[in-house]
Design an enzyme around this catalytic site. Structure first.
Site, PDB file in Angstrom:
ATOM      1  N   HIS A  82       0.864  -1.190   0.000  1.00 44.33           N
ATOM      2  CA  HIS A  82       0.000   0.000   0.000  1.00 44.33           C
ATOM      3  C   HIS A  82       0.894   1.231   0.000  1.00 44.33           C
ATOM      4  O   HIS A  82       1.441   1.632   1.035  1.00 44.33           O
ATOM      5  CB  HIS A  82      -0.899  -0.021   1.246  1.00 44.33           C
ATOM      6  CG  HIS A  82      -1.888   1.099   1.323  1.00 44.33           C
ATOM      7  ND1 HIS A  82      -3.246   0.875   1.477  1.00 44.33           N
ATOM      8  CD2 HIS A  82      -1.737   2.443   1.296  1.00 44.33           C
ATOM      9  CE1 HIS A  82      -3.874   2.042   1.545  1.00 44.33           C
ATOM     10  NE2 HIS A  82      -2.975   3.013   1.445  1.00 44.33           N
ATOM     11  N   LYS A  87       1.715  10.533  -5.343  1.00 47.27           N
ATOM     12  CA  LYS A  87       1.678  11.653  -4.410  1.00 47.27           C
ATOM     13  C   LYS A  87       3.049  11.978  -3.838  1.00 47.27           C
ATOM     14  O   LYS A  87       3.290  13.093  -3.369  1.00 47.27           O
ATOM     15  CB  LYS A  87       0.761  11.331  -3.229  1.00 47.27           C
ATOM     16  CG  LYS A  87      -0.730  11.415  -3.469  1.00 47.27           C
ATOM     17  CD  LYS A  87      -1.453  11.277  -2.127  1.00 47.27           C
ATOM     18  CE  LYS A  87      -2.956  11.395  -2.275  1.00 47.27           C
ATOM     19  NZ  LYS A  87      -3.552  10.146  -2.796  1.00 47.27           N
ATOM     20  N   HIS A 233      -9.523   2.016   0.568  1.00 46.34           N
ATOM     21  CA  HIS A 233      -9.145   2.796   1.748  1.00 46.34           C
ATOM     22  C   HIS A 233     -10.397   2.862   2.628  1.00 46.34           C
ATOM     23  O   HIS A 233     -11.436   3.365   2.181  1.00 46.34           O
ATOM     24  CB  HIS A 233      -8.737   4.212   1.356  1.00 46.34           C
ATOM     25  CG  HIS A 233      -7.371   4.328   0.780  1.00 46.34           C
ATOM     26  ND1 HIS A 233      -6.949   3.615  -0.318  1.00 46.34           N
ATOM     27  CD2 HIS A 233      -6.309   5.099   1.148  1.00 46.34           C
ATOM     28  CE1 HIS A 233      -5.699   3.936  -0.605  1.00 46.34           C
ATOM     29  NE2 HIS A 233      -5.292   4.839   0.262  1.00 46.34           N
ATOM     30  N   GLU A 236     -10.832   5.698   7.499  1.00 49.26           N
ATOM     31  CA  GLU A 236      -9.611   6.347   7.990  1.00 49.26           C
ATOM     32  C   GLU A 236     -10.011   7.498   8.903  1.00 49.26           C
ATOM     33  O   GLU A 236      -9.813   8.676   8.609  1.00 49.26           O
ATOM     34  CB  GLU A 236      -8.759   6.820   6.817  1.00 49.26           C
ATOM     35  CG  GLU A 236      -7.330   7.151   7.204  1.00 49.26           C
ATOM     36  CD  GLU A 236      -6.442   7.464   6.013  1.00 49.26           C
ATOM     37  OE1 GLU A 236      -5.306   7.889   6.248  1.00 49.26           O
ATOM     38  OE2 GLU A 236      -6.880   7.282   4.862  1.00 49.26           O
ATOM     39  N   ASP A 337       2.566   3.304   2.933  1.00 47.79           N
ATOM     40  CA  ASP A 337       1.596   4.363   2.673  1.00 47.79           C
ATOM     41  C   ASP A 337       2.292   5.570   2.048  1.00 47.79           C
ATOM     42  O   ASP A 337       3.087   5.427   1.137  1.00 47.79           O
ATOM     43  CB  ASP A 337       0.832   4.725   3.941  1.00 47.79           C
ATOM     44  CG  ASP A 337      -0.552   5.291   3.646  1.00 47.79           C
ATOM     45  OD1 ASP A 337      -0.968   5.267   2.484  1.00 47.79           O
ATOM     46  OD2 ASP A 337      -1.221   5.737   4.592  1.00 47.79           O
TER      47      ASP A 337
END
Length: 441
Positions: A82, A87, A233, A236, A337
């Site tokens: 993951h 990004k 996802h 969260e 992440d």
């Protein structure tokens, strides 16, 4: 250039003598006795593959060059299930003003709108992969922001990068958008077509939106019809009323996902479980086990974002309930992440760092047991990275050798001088210089 602390012979045929190996990372039939889940063994490498793993007295290694490890620890190369390669490393131009989740959303949205051209995404992806490769990761799944305007930019770049990195890092991608975007007319059909054509999966961020029940029905049905993997996802947040994990499990059961032999559905984060009462937790986890979901915890990012309020010490860690899941037979793993972006200001796609911090945050120790599989074998199986995550005869000699001989030695230092072996040969572990990205700011 740096090739780690270990001097390997020029030939690809040798024996790593007196290695310390986590027993849980050895294939069936290899020695499994030892203290703290660790065994001492010789690892024989021939022609770029592991030829044998056995006791120092019994390994067939006659005539091979010997490299004495003196108990140094050997792992298979890591699997990072993951990440967000698209990004990563935008922090110099898109920092998070307050470190909160809403702050991260706003900062990324603004940066994506202004800067995420194909050249920009490519440069940052390649930088991140160079770091992961040097740290010893051999397989990565990345989520790609897939808002309608970004799909035709990031997905073709990913497909090109995947080919360029073939043989060094195995790459997978999954689409990412909010559930409210996923239900927009025509979106899922378009996204499924792109994922099918370019080789990827689909997913979304699930939260307690009025669109959630219908959106889950549509996305699960779309994935089934297109034969695509699913990766979500999930929840969260520390809001105990967030229970989309349970709804995902129910949808998977209702559609017969596991019964029909489809690939494993991955769900990441699942933070709200840590804030729910025991009855809701038991109800949800029983369904997750029945559905055959696999859960990825992102401990560093979750601790960075969750329960953050200015001037107040955080009370709750925000990580999900891996011990309770594992006790039910649910596949659980940890992953990197975000890296140096508004969702997490730090990180370098170093899975040893992830495993080390997960051990401290989630108490994956005393005993260690088979928790090392959470960064290797379990994500390899859940994502379908064949041949990854374990050490055994016939497997590629894709290994990471650390100076540390015990768990406390391994996890007390960064092991920055590790030796990364790919196809039997040491690779350059020099990390990319952040100055390489200066032209993007």
């Amino acid at each position: 250039m740096g090739f780690g602390f270990l001097g390997l012979p020029e030939t690809a045929d040798y024996v790593l003598k007196d290695a310390t190996v986590p027993a849980s990372l050895l294939e069936t039939g290899a020695p499994v006795s030892g203290r703290d889940g660790l065994v001492r063994a010789d690892v024989v490498v021939r022609g770029g593959a592991v030829a044998a793993v056995g006791s120092p007295e019994g390994t067939a290694s006659a005539g091979l060059a010997a490299v004495d490890l003196d108990g140094a620890m050997v792992f298979p190369c890591f699997v990072d299930a993951h990440t967000h390669l698209d990004k990563g490393h935008v922090w110099p131009r898109a920092s998070n003003p307050d470190g909160t989740f809403p702050g991260a959303l706003a900062a990324v949205a603004a940066d994506r709108e202004r800067h995420w051209s194909a050249a920009d995404v490519r440069a940052r992806m390649d930088f991140a992969l160079r770091a992961a490769h040097a740290h010893g990761t051999a397989a990565i799944r990345t989520h790609l922001d897939s808002l309608p305007a970004q799909i035709d930019i990031s997905w073709p770049v990913f497909a090109e990068i995947r080919e360029e990195w073939r043989g060094r890092i195995d790459l997978q991608a999954s689409s990412l958008c909010g559930i409210d975007v996923a239900v927009e007319d025509g979106y899922l059909a378009r996204m499924a077509s792109v994922a099918k054509r370019l080789g990827g999966g689909i997913g979304c961020v699930t939260y307690m939106s009025p669109n959630l029940p219908g959106g889950l029905e549509s996305i699960v049905r779309t994935a089934l019809e297109a034969g695509l993997p699913l990766d979500f996802h999930v929840d969260e947040t520390l809001d105990p009323s967030a229970h989309s994990l349970r709804l995902i499990a129910e949808a998977a059961i209702r559609h017969g996902w596991r019964a029909n032999g489809n690939g494993t559905i991955l769900v990441g984060h699942c933070c709200s479980l840590s804030a729910q009462d025991a009855g809701e937790v038991d109800r949800t986890l029983d369904l997750v086990a029945e559905a055959g979901l696999a859960v990825t915890s992102l401990p560093m990012c979750n601790m960075y974002l969750q329960d953050r309020q200015a001037g107040r010490t955080p009370r709750r860690r925000g990580v999900t309930l891996l011990h309770e899941m594992k006790a039910r037979g649910i596949a659980v793993m940890v992953a990197s992440d975000n890296t140096r972006d508004p969702f997490y200001a730090y990180g370098d796609l170093d899975m040893l760092e992830t495993y080390r911090e997960a051990t401290r945050i989630l108490h994956l120790d005393h005993p260690v047991g088979d928790w090392p599989r959470a960064a290797t074998a379990t994500p390899a199986a859940a994502c379908g990275f064949a041949g990854r995550g374990v050490i055994g005869a016939g497997r590629p000699a894709d290994l990471v050798v650390f100076r540390g001989r015990t768990w406390t030695e391994l996890l007390s230092r960064p092991q920055a001088d590790r030796t990364v072996i790919r196809a039997g040969r040491a690779i350059d572990t020099t990390l990319p210089d952040y100055r390489d990205l200066d032209r993007l700011w």
